[in-house]
Scaffold this active site. Structure first.
Site, PDB file in Angstrom:
ATOM      1  N   ARG A   1       7.007 -20.377  96.082  1.00 57.59           N
ATOM      2  CA  ARG A   1       7.056 -19.284  96.651  1.00 57.59           C
ATOM      3  C   ARG A   1       7.696 -18.051  96.256  1.00 57.59           C
ATOM      4  O   ARG A   1       8.585 -18.132  95.480  1.00 57.59           O
ATOM      5  CB  ARG A   1       7.750 -19.439  98.154  1.00 57.59           C
ATOM      6  CG  ARG A   1       7.160 -20.608  98.926  1.00 57.59           C
ATOM      7  CD  ARG A   1       7.903 -21.052 100.232  1.00 57.59           C
ATOM      8  NE  ARG A   1       9.416 -21.313  99.620  1.00 57.59           N
ATOM      9  CZ  ARG A   1      10.206 -21.894 100.941  1.00 57.59           C
ATOM     10  NH1 ARG A   1      10.189 -21.902 101.930  1.00 57.59           N
ATOM     11  NH2 ARG A   1      11.381 -22.294 100.166  1.00 57.59           N
TER      12      ARG A   1
ATOM     13  N   ARG B   1       9.094 -15.748 100.663  1.00 59.78           N
ATOM     14  CA  ARG B   1      10.180 -16.165 101.462  1.00 59.78           C
ATOM     15  C   ARG B   1      11.330 -14.951 101.240  1.00 59.78           C
ATOM     16  O   ARG B   1      11.382 -14.486 100.297  1.00 59.78           O
ATOM     17  CB  ARG B   1      10.857 -17.561 100.829  1.00 59.78           C
ATOM     18  CG  ARG B   1      12.090 -17.945 101.383  1.00 59.78           C
ATOM     19  CD  ARG B   1      12.015 -18.629 102.801  1.00 59.78           C
ATOM     20  NE  ARG B   1      13.051 -19.100 103.145  1.00 59.78           N
ATOM     21  CZ  ARG B   1      14.248 -18.609 103.805  1.00 59.78           C
ATOM     22  NH1 ARG B   1      14.424 -17.338 103.730  1.00 59.78           N
ATOM     23  NH2 ARG B   1      15.324 -19.548 104.231  1.00 59.78           N
TER      24      ARG B   1
ATOM     25  N   GLU C   1      14.814 -22.104 112.921  1.00 60.37           N
ATOM     26  CA  GLU C   1      13.822 -23.004 112.947  1.00 60.37           C
ATOM     27  C   GLU C   1      12.950 -22.857 114.051  1.00 60.37           C
ATOM     28  O   GLU C   1      13.287 -22.293 115.251  1.00 60.37           O
ATOM     29  CB  GLU C   1      13.866 -24.368 112.500  1.00 60.37           C
ATOM     30  CG  GLU C   1      14.727 -24.603 111.154  1.00 60.37           C
ATOM     31  CD  GLU C   1      13.544 -24.047 110.032  1.00 60.37           C
ATOM     32  OE1 GLU C   1      12.419 -23.986 110.213  1.00 60.37           O
ATOM     33  OE2 GLU C   1      14.253 -23.810 109.136  1.00 60.37           O
TER      34      GLU C   1
END
Length: 270
Positions: A125, A83, A91
Site C-alpha cells: 500500500r 493508507r 475499525e
C-alpha cells in the site's frame, strides 16, 4: 434586407460625388472591420471555460473508501490503494468505525485530490497524505474532528499530536466516550494469543486480502526486472512473470525493493 444592401443605401446619399468603385471599397472595408472586432470576443468567452474544466480534473480521483484511513485513487487507469500517513481510525466493528468511514467519504469520494507519498508498506500500500480540493489535509481533518488517533507508533508529526490533544479536550467525535479503545489495541484483542507473527497494526480482513511476502523475501533477497516500467518484486525467482522480463533480472534485498517503491508480485507473493 442584407447588411450589404443596408450599408449601400446608407452611404449612397452622402457619396453622390464619388464613383461606384469608391463606394464599394468603403463598404468592404467596414464589413472587414466588423468581422475583426467580433473575433476577439469569441476567443475570450471560450478561454475561461476551458481553463476551469482542466482545473476541475487536477490530481487523482477517489474511486473507493475502504475505511476511514484507507482509500483508493485512480492512477494511470488503475486503482491505487492509499493508507493515510500518521492516523489510525476505529475499525469497522468499533464505535465510530462506520462514522469515520462516512466522514472520509463525505470529504473525498468522487473528488480529485492531491497525493503526498511518504512510503510503501510491506503490504504494497502507498502510505501518504491526501490533500482535498479546497486545500485541507484529510489526515489532519480526521484527527481534528475526532475520527482518528494520531498513530504515534509510525508518526512523530507535531501537528497531528496537537490536533488530537485539541479534539480530546473538546470531546469531539470518539473522544466523547469515557475510555475509547485505540484501534491497534482492538486489532490485537481480536487476534488473541498464538498469533505473534501477525502484524498487530493491520486489520485481519485487510491482511487476508493483501499479497503476502513469504519467508524467503522477509529473510533476504527478492528478484526484480530492471526494465524501466517494472514496479514489482518477486519472491520466487521461477515466477513465470520473471520469465517475461525483457531486460536484466537482478537479485536485491527486500529493503532495497521497498525503497524503490516496488510492490509484491501478486502471483508469487500470495
Amino acid at each position: 434586407m442584407t447588411t450589404r444592401t443596408m450599408m449601400y443605401l446608407l452611404f449612397m446619399p452622402a457619396c453622390k460625388h464619388l464613383n461606384r468603385l469608391t463606394v464599394w471599397l468603403l463598404c468592404l472595408g467596414l464589413l472587414f472591420g466588423c468581422q475583426q472586432s467580433q473575433e476577439p470576443k469569441q476567443e475570450t468567452s471560450q478561454g475561461p471555460a476551458t481553463e476551469q474544466e482542466e482545473a476541475s480534473e487536477t490530481g487523482y480521483k477517489v474511486i473507493a473508501i475502504k475505511d476511514g484511513d484507507t482509500v483508493e485513487l485512480l492512477k494511470d487507469g488503475k486503482p491505487l490503494r492509499v493508507r493515510l500517513q500518521g492516523v489510525d481510525c476505529p475499525e469497522k466493528n468499533q464505535d465510530y468505525g462506520t462514522r469515520a468511514r462516512q466522514f472520509t467519504s463525505d470529504l473525498a469520494f468522487g473528488k480529485f485530490v492531491q497525493l503526498v507519498v511518504h512510503d510503501v508498506d510491506r503490504y504494497g500500500r502507498t502510505v501518504g497524505e491526501i490533500i482535498l480540493p479546497d486545500g485541507r489535509n484529510l489526515n489532519h481533518e480526521l484527527v481534528k474532528n475526532g475520527f482518528a488517533w494520531h498513530y504515534t507508533a509510525y508518526s512523530k508529526d507535531q501537528e497531528l499530536a496537537r490536533l488530537e490533544a485539541e479534539a480530546r479536550a473538546e470531546k469531539r467525535g470518539l473522544w466523547e466516550g469515557p475510555s475509547p479503545q485505540a484501534p491497534w489495541e482492538f486489532r490485537q484483542s481480536r487476534r488473541g494469543k498464538g498469533t505473534a507473527t501477525t502484524n498487530p497494526d493491520v486489520d485481519p480482513e485487510e491482511e487476508a486480502a493483501a499479497p503476502k511476502v513469504t519467508a524467503l523475501a522477509k529473510g533476504g533477497k527478492v528478484v526484480i526486472c530492471q526494465s524501466k516500467g517494472s514496479k514489482t518484486f518477486h519472491v520466487d525467482k521461477d515466477c513465470h512473470l520473471v520469465g517475461q522480463c525483457k531486460s536484466t533480472v537482478a537479485s536485491i534485498t527486500l529493503a532495497q525493493a521497498q525503497k524503490e517503491k516496488r510492490t509484491p508480485c501478486k502471483v508469487c507473493a500470495d
